[in-house]
Design an enzyme around this catalytic site. Sequence first.
Site, PDB file in Angstrom:
ATOM      1  N   ASP A   3       0.836  -1.204   0.000  1.00  0.00           N
ATOM      2  CA  ASP A   3       0.000   0.000   0.000  1.00  0.00           C
ATOM      3  C   ASP A   3       0.874   1.258   0.000  1.00  0.00           C
ATOM      4  O   ASP A   3       2.040   1.214   0.406  1.00  0.00           O
ATOM      5  CB  ASP A   3      -0.896   0.020   1.246  1.00  0.00           C
ATOM      6  CG  ASP A   3      -1.923  -1.107   1.201  1.00  0.00           C
ATOM      7  OD1 ASP A   3      -2.238  -1.570   0.096  1.00  0.00           O
ATOM      8  OD2 ASP A   3      -2.391  -1.498   2.289  1.00  0.00           O
TER       9      ASP A   3
HETATM   10  N1  URA Z   1      -1.341  -6.012   3.721  1.00  0.00           N
HETATM   11  C1  URA Z   1      -1.814  -4.740   3.771  1.00  0.00           C
HETATM   12  O1  URA Z   1      -2.837  -4.479   4.373  1.00  0.00           O
HETATM   13  N2  URA Z   1      -1.101  -3.790   3.140  1.00  0.00           N
HETATM   14  C2  URA Z   1       0.044  -4.017   2.489  1.00  0.00           C
HETATM   15  O2  URA Z   1       0.643  -3.091   1.948  1.00  0.00           O
HETATM   16  C3  URA Z   1       0.514  -5.344   2.439  1.00  0.00           C
HETATM   17  C4  URA Z   1      -0.198  -6.322   3.063  1.00  0.00           C
END
Ligand code: URA
Length: 237
Positions: A102
């Site tokens: 993310d």
């Molecule tokens: N899980 C999440 O919620 N975000 C990420 O970036 C990776 C795994």
Amino acid sequence: MERIQKVIANSGFCSRRKAEEYIINGKVKVNGKKVTTLGTKVSLGDEITIDNHPLKEKEEKEYFLLYKPEKVISSVYDEHKRVTVVDFIDTEKRIYPIGRLDYDTTGLILLTNDGELANLLMHPKNEVEKVYLAKINGILKKEEIISLKNGIEIEGRMVKPTYLKVKKINKETNTSSIYLGITEGRNHIVKKIIGSFGYKVLKLKRETYAFLTLEGLKPGESRRLTIKEVKKLYSLK
Ligand code: URA
């Protein structure tokens, strides 16, 4: 200038011996003209065809491990002109990230132009473990930890962490940090897991990807994978 049979073999199309056969048998053209003499020299801009199919240049494969900082997009291009993970890598090759983190997640992300390895690592059946460190706005209760260890249902599918360890508890601020090992690649999976217990992820960092770690790197820094590491990743199949 290079000998034509060498150029064909180097492209990965076939062996040098086979390339020589194609040339002798009149199947090879350079810029539209048939070439039957072994050792004919060609240069980079020449268009070579075999049985009228253009010879594709073999792109050398590259592999990078990046410590992704916050506020960076895990894609090659962003229409809002935000910084992407590719901006941190110095290469002419068309590399892309293997999977996503993310925008606000930091940590380990791999980039490559090797589609075969990318597919292999992202295929659910290969179950590559990724360990995340999540800071959350609460402290998981004993029964919540047990329930998580046994596996929980997220959007109709079970997810069971391969690793779960509470790193730190801060009773004053009512926050805690936990390590979570996950093999699957669903988007926002850690946030969804934590959210299913009614907590929010305040900070998220991917610490490991299979046997790879962030050792020696600061946010924004990257390194090339070694041949040994690439082979080891291939062997996870
Ligand atoms: N899980 C999440 O919620 N975000 C990420 O970036 C990776 C795994």
